[in-house]
Design an enzyme around this catalytic site. Structure first.
Site, PDB file in Angstrom:
ATOM      1  N   CYS A   1       0.803  -1.226   0.000  1.00 18.73           N
ATOM      2  CA  CYS A   1       0.000   0.000   0.000  1.00 18.73           C
ATOM      3  C   CYS A   1       0.842   1.285   0.000  1.00 18.73           C
ATOM      4  O   CYS A   1       0.288   2.377   0.018  1.00 18.73           O
ATOM      5  CB  CYS A   1      -0.940   0.014   1.194  1.00 18.73           C
TER       6      CYS A   1
ATOM      7  N   CYS B   1       3.041  -3.199   8.584  1.00 21.24           N
ATOM      8  CA  CYS B   1       2.377  -2.017   8.042  1.00 21.24           C
ATOM      9  C   CYS B   1       1.098  -1.767   8.843  1.00 21.24           C
ATOM     10  O   CYS B   1       0.189  -2.614   8.836  1.00 21.24           O
ATOM     11  CB  CYS B   1       2.034  -2.210   6.567  1.00 21.24           C
TER      12      CYS B   1
ATOM     13  N   CYS C   1      -2.203  -1.667   6.143  1.00 27.83           N
ATOM     14  CA  CYS C   1      -2.823  -2.793   5.426  1.00 27.83           C
ATOM     15  C   CYS C   1      -2.552  -4.155   6.067  1.00 27.83           C
ATOM     16  O   CYS C   1      -3.085  -5.169   5.601  1.00 27.83           O
ATOM     17  CB  CYS C   1      -2.375  -2.808   3.970  1.00 27.83           C
TER      18      CYS C   1
ATOM     19  N   ASP D   1      30.595   5.275  -8.791  1.00 26.15           N
ATOM     20  CA  ASP D   1      30.003   6.372  -8.020  1.00 26.15           C
ATOM     21  C   ASP D   1      30.446   6.272  -6.559  1.00 26.15           C
ATOM     22  O   ASP D   1      30.196   5.271  -5.888  1.00 26.15           O
ATOM     23  CB  ASP D   1      28.482   6.267  -8.125  1.00 26.15           C
TER      24      ASP D   1
END
Length: 449
Positions: A209, A228, A231, A357
């Site tokens: 979600c 979570c 949800c 990088d």
């Protein structure tokens, strides 16, 4: 087996024999030679092996080494790629050794670069895929963690009958349904306590979600007992777990897995995860708990660049590979717990194998280092200016600070540091270069090709 594959294998074995016996190398070149003759040779080489693929961002090499120790304790010789040469040519080289265990049992435990999982999976039939973790790493090669996971899943989906052995504390490994049987391992060493991860942590959104995940127990980064609140997405049930942490130092950890006490002779919470993964793989392949405990507790369980302690003119030089923000932070957390003063050298290269990088060094929390306990700090490597600037911003005292690009000068400075213990944090190619110098000067046997 075709004539082409027979010729390829013969050429590869001959080159391996020469390089291994006379050049103290041969981790990837024999594989390159073999593949140049027959690009599909891995299919023949890997026949009749029970194969375990180990992949993920951090911990692949040590998890592989520990798994091999656990399996060898029961089955004898296990084929593997111990040098960390984890792309296709390195894996082909490993199979050229053709190791067999007791009663001719053939087991292969293969550290595999994340992007190479689908490449390797085209040619072999693994019994298990092991997923250690996924963090932001070498953005120029992998992209975001979700892109990397999709690459791994492409390989797994080729083998729906293989078992997936995954770090259950990592939300991403529970984000997509697979037809494979899945075994989860993780930490359950403390009572639940509501908490959230720092805002800049990767992988904090619920995959169902897109709300921010919460934690009842967070180990580090986004690993822990997540859920979570919106949800109901949550950590799956763990089949294997660290249920007690007894003692941790920069040199060792004592803990229990499902009630079995283990001592590993290497520091860092992240290495407990590696031992837990190896224990889980061993159990999957029918290794008894007592056998696994004894193998993991063996003091001789280290691999090159992963907290090797090298005696350099009486100094204990601990060489540690660093390559991404989460791994770097865990190493910094580990060394700052040292009760004695120590010296520190950080070597930064930015070749293809390191990741071009270098911006990841800015996510490492160097500011947390106890500079009052570090009487000498040295930066070096091809990108020494980058790491020097980063440490200056972190507040390193100038009177304790030196910079040397050339690694030969770095090594001489290490020999003259004022403490007995010196930590050397280095990117991959810097580790190789430093080990080669240490071998040339007689401090270790052999380098890495």
């Amino acid at each position: 087996m075709t004539l082409k594959s027979s010729l390829a294998i013969a050429a590869g074995k001959s080159s391996y024999w020469f390089l291994h016996n006379f050049m103290h190398g041969g981790t990837s070149l024999p594989g390159k030679i073999t593949l140049s003759i027959d690009p599909d040779v891995l299919q023949d080489l890997a026949k009749n092996y029970e194969i375990v693929i180990i992949t993920g961002t951090n911990g692949k090499t040590l998890t592989t080494a520990l798994t091999v120790k656990v399996l060898e304790a029961k089955y004898g010789a296990v084929l593997t790629n111990p040098s960390g040469s984890n792309m296709k040519q390195g894996i082909v080289t490993a199979f050229l050794t053709n190791k067999k265990g007791k009663n001719n049992k053939k087991i292969a435990v293969l550290e595999t670069d994340e992007a190479n999982v689908p490449i390797i999976s085209e040619y072999i039939e693994p019994v298990a895929f092991v997923l250690t973790n996924l963090f932001r790493d070498q953005m120029d090669r992998y992209g975001e963690i979700y892109t990397t996971y999709d690459k791994i899943l492409k390989g797994i989906k080729m083998h729906p009958n293989a078992t997936v052995i995954a770090n259950g504390d990592a939300p991403i490994f529970n984000s997509k349904k697979l037809p494979n049987t899945t075994i989860y391992y993780g930490f359950n060493q403390q009572a639940d306590e509501e908490q959230m991860a720092p805002a800049n942590t990767d992988g904090l959104l619920c995959p169902k979600c897109q709300q921010i995940l919460h934690f009842k127990n967070r180990i580090y980064s986004n690993l822990g007992k997540y859920y979570c609140p919106n949800c109901g997405f949550q950590r799956p049930e763990l089949q294997y777990q660290v249920d007690q942490l007894l003692e941790q130092t920069p040199q060792s950890s004592i803990f229990k897995i499902d009630g079995h006490q283990i001592t590993i002779h290497i520091g860092g919470t992240y290495n407990i995860y590696n031992a837990l993964a190896a224990y889980t793989i061993g159990s999957f392949l029918n290794v008894e708990p007592e056998t696994a405990v004894n193998a993991l507790s063996d003091p001789d369980s280290k691999v090159f660049g992963r907290q090797e302690v090298i005696n350099v003119d009486g100094k204990e030089v601990t060489l540690i590979l660093v390559k991404n923000p989460v791994g770097l932070d865990q190493v910094l957390q580990m060394i700052k717990s040292d009760q004695e003063p120590f010296s520190l050298a950080i070597l930064l290269n930015a070749n293809y194998a390191d990741g071009i990088d270098t911006s990841w060094i800015w996510d490492g929390r160097f500011e947390d280092l106890p500079f009052d306990k570090i009487p000498a700090i040295l930066t070096g490597g091809e990108r020494y200016r980058d790491i020097t600037f980063r440490l200056r911003v972190a507040g390193v005292p100038e009177e304790n600070f030196e910079q040397k690009k050339d690694l030969e000068k770095v090594l001489e400075k290490i020999k003259g540091m004022p403490t007995k213990h010196v930590y050397v944090l280095a990117t991959y190619t810097a580790v190789l270069q430093l080990r080669k110098m240490l071998a040339q000067q007689g401090y270790i046997e052999g380098g890495m090709d």
